[in-house]
Motif scaffolding. Structure first.
Motif, mmCIF file in Angstrom:
data_model
loop_
_atom_site.group_PDB
_atom_site.id
_atom_site.type_symbol
_atom_site.label_atom_id
_atom_site.label_comp_id
_atom_site.label_asym_id
_atom_site.label_seq_id
_atom_site.Cartn_x
_atom_site.Cartn_y
_atom_site.Cartn_z
ATOM 1 N N ASP A 30 0.825 -1.208 0.000
ATOM 2 C CA ASP A 30 0.000 0.000 0.000
ATOM 3 C C ASP A 30 0.860 1.260 0.000
ATOM 4 O O ASP A 30 0.529 2.257 -0.647
ATOM 5 C CB ASP A 30 -0.926 0.008 1.217
ATOM 6 N N LEU A 31 1.956 1.216 0.742
ATOM 7 C CA LEU A 31 2.841 2.374 0.840
ATOM 8 C C LEU A 31 3.438 2.719 -0.526
ATOM 9 O O LEU A 31 3.470 3.885 -0.932
ATOM 10 C CB LEU A 31 3.962 2.087 1.841
ATOM 11 N N MET A 32 3.900 1.703 -1.259
ATOM 12 C CA MET A 32 4.489 1.943 -2.570
ATOM 13 C C MET A 32 3.441 2.410 -3.579
ATOM 14 O O MET A 32 3.683 3.325 -4.376
ATOM 15 C CB MET A 32 5.183 0.673 -3.075
ATOM 16 N N LEU A 33 2.272 1.777 -3.548
ATOM 17 C CA LEU A 33 1.212 2.176 -4.478
ATOM 18 C C LEU A 33 0.793 3.627 -4.241
ATOM 19 O O LEU A 33 0.504 4.372 -5.189
ATOM 20 C CB LEU A 33 0.001 1.243 -4.337
ATOM 21 N N ALA A 34 0.768 4.043 -2.975
ATOM 22 C CA ALA A 34 0.401 5.420 -2.648
ATOM 23 C C ALA A 34 1.426 6.412 -3.180
ATOM 24 O O ALA A 34 1.112 7.584 -3.413
ATOM 25 C CB ALA A 34 0.258 5.577 -1.131
ATOM 26 N N GLN A 35 2.665 5.930 -3.379
ATOM 27 C CA GLN A 35 3.723 6.787 -3.911
ATOM 28 C C GLN A 35 3.793 6.711 -5.439
ATOM 29 O O GLN A 35 4.701 7.278 -6.060
ATOM 30 C CB GLN A 35 5.076 6.373 -3.319
ATOM 31 N N GLY A 36 2.869 5.949 -6.033
ATOM 32 C CA GLY A 36 2.872 5.814 -7.484
ATOM 33 C C GLY A 36 3.934 4.878 -8.005
ATOM 34 O O GLY A 36 4.319 4.941 -9.181
ATOM 35 N N LYS A 37 4.424 3.979 -7.158
ATOM 36 C CA LYS A 37 5.465 3.028 -7.549
ATOM 37 C C LYS A 37 4.898 1.606 -7.563
ATOM 38 O O LYS A 37 3.947 1.299 -6.837
ATOM 39 C CB LYS A 37 6.664 3.109 -6.596
ATOM 40 N N GLN A 38 5.507 0.753 -8.375
ATOM 41 C CA GLN A 38 5.045 -0.631 -8.477
ATOM 42 C C GLN A 38 5.818 -1.503 -7.482
ATOM 43 O O GLN A 38 7.024 -1.671 -7.617
ATOM 44 C CB GLN A 38 5.261 -1.157 -9.898
ATOM 45 N N PRO A 39 5.123 -2.047 -6.474
ATOM 46 C CA PRO A 39 5.814 -2.880 -5.490
ATOM 47 C C PRO A 39 6.029 -4.303 -5.993
ATOM 48 O O PRO A 39 5.234 -4.830 -6.774
ATOM 49 C CB PRO A 39 4.857 -2.871 -4.299
ATOM 50 N N SER A 40 7.108 -4.912 -5.533
ATOM 51 C CA SER A 40 7.362 -6.325 -5.810
ATOM 52 C C SER A 40 8.302 -6.837 -4.731
ATOM 53 O O SER A 40 8.857 -6.057 -3.947
ATOM 54 C CB SER A 40 7.984 -6.525 -7.199
ATOM 55 N N SER A 41 8.477 -8.141 -4.685
ATOM 56 C CA SER A 41 9.357 -8.706 -3.670
ATOM 57 C C SER A 41 9.992 -9.995 -4.172
ATOM 58 O O SER A 41 9.467 -10.641 -5.096
ATOM 59 C CB SER A 41 8.592 -8.972 -2.365
#
Length: 229
Positions: A81-92
């Motif tokens: 959620d934190l990354m999406l809120a920053q407009g970035k695509q999260p992955s792990s």
């Protein structure tokens, strides 16, 4: 084996064998004392460093950590959620994922019986394919035994809320600075001994039950904490 050594060193500190600020024996001496390889001993010591029990000082050895001044950070927010809120695509990327006996620290933080089992997983977290953090998360196995590995590793908080129907509560968080070990530097594509931010967090369900103990190391130049009073 490294968990057993971790537990013994922690017990020795709590019993007063080494006090705050004391230098503990070298890894070579401790490896001989415990009858294990230096690699196994180093893993036990590094785990205690990650937990804030010990601290390394360049060129001086490893010491029992002093108590830090603490700043309260509130709220539980998933990395996704934190990354999406920053407009970035999260992955792990999952480095390890296994069920095991909990360490003493994990028993204390998660308020577990000694015969409990935990899921311990290590992940590198990315934003737009850039490594942001390395985390070690420990979760009571009884809480997630019905979930698949992908459901836990992809977005753990979402799985808890939407599939498990759990209501998330608050968290206890401690943020401090440290230097990247050789292993962490390799994972995060930075130089060894580069400054990083360490977050230790215990997260709770709405009823007060702790459900996660996570130790995360962030690249200091790629992540910052924002506190609002």
């Amino acid at each position: 084996m490294y968990i057993q050594i971790h537990n013994q060193i922690k017990q020795d500190i709590e019993a007063g064998k080494w006090k705050i600020g004391d230098r503990i024996p070298s890894e070579r001496d401790l490896a001989v004392t415990f009858g294990v390889s230096r690699m196994t001993l180093r893993q036990a010591v590094q785990t205690l460093v990650d937990e804030g029990v010990l601290e390394r000082r360049i060129g001086a050895g490893t010491y029992v950590a002093s108590q830090k001044v603490q700043e309260k950070v509130s709220g539980v927010t998933s990395f996704t959620d934190l990354m999406l809120a920053q407009g970035k695509q999260p992955s792990s990327k999952t480095i390890s994922y296994h069920v095991a006996k909990p360490s003493l620290s994990e028993i204390e933080k998660l308020k577990l019986p000694e015969d409990a089992q935990v899921l311990r997983m290590e992940r590198i977290r990315y934003a737009d394919d850039v490594p942001i953090s390395f985390e070690v998360a420990t979760v009571p196995y009884s809480l997630i035994s019905s979930f698949s590995k992908s459901e836990v590793t992809r977005s753990f908080y979402h799985t808890l809320e939407h599939k498990g129907q759990y209501i998330l509560g608050g968290a206890q968080q401690t943020v401090s600075a440290m230097l990247a070990s050789e292993r962490i530097a390799e994972y995060l594509d930075i130089k060894r001994n580069e400054p990083i931010l360490r977050l230790r967090q215990v997260s709770f369900l709405q009823d007060g039950q702790p459900f996660e103990y996570v130790r995360t190391q962030y690249v200091g130049t790629r992540f910052e904490f924002y506190l609002e009073r």
